[in-house]
Scaffold this motif. Sequence first.
Motif, short mmCIF file in Angstrom:
data_model
loop_
_atom_site.label_atom_id
_atom_site.label_comp_id
_atom_site.label_asym_id
_atom_site.label_seq_id
_atom_site.Cartn_x
_atom_site.Cartn_y
_atom_site.Cartn_z
N VAL A 193 0.84 -1.19 0.00
CA VAL A 193 0.00 0.00 0.00
C VAL A 193 0.88 1.25 0.00
O VAL A 193 1.90 1.30 0.68
N THR A 194 0.49 2.25 -0.76
CA THR A 194 1.22 3.52 -0.82
C THR A 194 0.35 4.63 -0.24
O THR A 194 -0.83 4.75 -0.58
N PHE A 195 0.96 5.42 0.64
CA PHE A 195 0.31 6.60 1.21
C PHE A 195 1.05 7.82 0.69
O PHE A 195 2.27 7.93 0.88
N ARG A 196 0.33 8.75 0.06
CA ARG A 196 0.94 9.99 -0.45
C ARG A 196 0.16 11.19 0.10
O ARG A 196 -1.06 11.26 -0.05
N GLY A 197 0.89 12.11 0.72
CA GLY A 197 0.27 13.34 1.20
C GLY A 197 -0.80 13.11 2.24
O GLY A 197 -1.74 13.90 2.35
N CYS A 198 -0.67 12.05 3.03
CA CYS A 198 -1.71 11.70 4.00
C CYS A 198 -1.36 12.14 5.42
O CYS A 198 -0.19 12.22 5.79
N LYS A 199 -2.43 12.40 6.21
CA LYS A 199 -2.29 12.64 7.65
C LYS A 199 -2.55 11.32 8.34
O LYS A 199 -3.63 10.74 8.20
N LEU A 200 -1.54 10.85 9.08
CA LEU A 200 -1.61 9.53 9.72
C LEU A 200 -1.20 9.66 11.18
O LEU A 200 -0.43 8.86 11.69
N PHE A 201 -1.73 10.67 11.87
CA PHE A 201 -1.37 10.91 13.26
C PHE A 201 -1.86 9.80 14.17
O PHE A 201 -3.01 9.38 14.10
N GLY A 202 -0.98 9.34 15.06
CA GLY A 202 -1.37 8.44 16.13
C GLY A 202 -1.85 7.07 15.71
O GLY A 202 -2.59 6.42 16.44
N LEU A 203 -1.40 6.59 14.55
CA LEU A 203 -1.85 5.26 14.11
C LEU A 203 -1.02 4.16 14.75
O LEU A 203 0.19 4.27 14.88
N ARG A 204 -1.68 3.09 15.13
CA ARG A 204 -1.03 1.92 15.75
C ARG A 204 -0.84 0.87 14.66
O ARG A 204 -1.60 -0.10 14.59
N PHE A 205 0.17 1.08 13.82
CA PHE A 205 0.45 0.10 12.77
C PHE A 205 0.81 -1.25 13.37
O PHE A 205 0.67 -2.28 12.72
N ASP A 206 1.25 -1.24 14.63
CA ASP A 206 1.59 -2.50 15.30
C ASP A 206 0.34 -3.34 15.61
O ASP A 206 0.46 -4.50 15.99
N ASP A 207 -0.86 -2.80 15.44
CA ASP A 207 -2.10 -3.56 15.60
C ASP A 207 -2.52 -4.25 14.30
O ASP A 207 -3.46 -5.05 14.29
N CYS A 208 -1.84 -3.92 13.20
CA CYS A 208 -2.20 -4.49 11.90
C CYS A 208 -1.83 -5.96 11.82
O CYS A 208 -0.97 -6.46 12.56
N THR A 209 -2.45 -6.65 10.87
CA THR A 209 -2.05 -8.01 10.55
C THR A 209 -0.63 -7.94 10.01
O THR A 209 -0.34 -7.17 9.10
N ARG A 210 0.24 -8.76 10.57
CA ARG A 210 1.66 -8.67 10.22
C ARG A 210 2.04 -9.47 8.98
O ARG A 210 3.07 -9.24 8.37
N PHE A 211 1.19 -10.40 8.57
CA PHE A 211 1.50 -11.24 7.42
C PHE A 211 1.54 -10.40 6.15
O PHE A 211 0.55 -9.74 5.79
N LEU A 212 2.67 -10.41 5.46
CA LEU A 212 2.89 -9.67 4.21
C LEU A 212 2.68 -8.16 4.35
O LEU A 212 2.42 -7.46 3.36
N LEU A 213 2.81 -7.62 5.56
CA LEU A 213 2.64 -6.18 5.80
C LEU A 213 3.70 -5.40 5.02
O LEU A 213 4.90 -5.65 5.18
N SER A 214 3.28 -4.52 4.16
CA SER A 214 4.24 -3.68 3.43
C SER A 214 3.53 -2.43 2.91
O SER A 214 2.43 -2.49 2.38
#
Length: 190
Positions: A69-90
Amino acid sequence: MSKDYIEGQEYTNENFTEKRLPRAEYENCTFTGCTFSNSDLSGIEFLTCQFENCDLSMARLKGTAFKEVTFRGCKLFGLRFDDCTRFLLSFRFENCLLNFSSFYSLKLKKIRFTDCRLEEVDFVEADLTGAAFLNCDLNRAVFRSTILEGADFRSAYNFSIDPEANRIGKARFALHSVAGLLDKYNISIE
């Protein structure tokens, strides 16, 4: 219960704080100017999707899958990416605001951050082997027991990394930013 499968859709200027994005698997979808702040994206799968100029601040990501997944010009304050599914996370980030987000303990080899603000971001115990922090502000970002081998910090600034508390072999730094590796010694470099 199987999830819906949505492919190739474009979402523009939609507000998903008022109506929730349906729990589904989204592939090759583009989200432009959409608002997801404080929304619940738990259990949703995003595969090769693009987020452009979106606000995902404080969204819940429990079991969310981000694959290429690509994020461009996004506001991503306070996100817990560590809560995401870790399998193939990129994912990769370009010109994004990621302040106060967490990548705690994630394996993100070769991740790219370009022109991003990463103030007070948690990288504790993450594997960032070969990561690139291109022209990124890392003010008060936390690196502890982080694998930074081969990472590129040459154009990054405002970082403080303890070489004794992190693995930094073959990481690249610019001469003008070496002070960020010596902060713990409380010395003055002129």
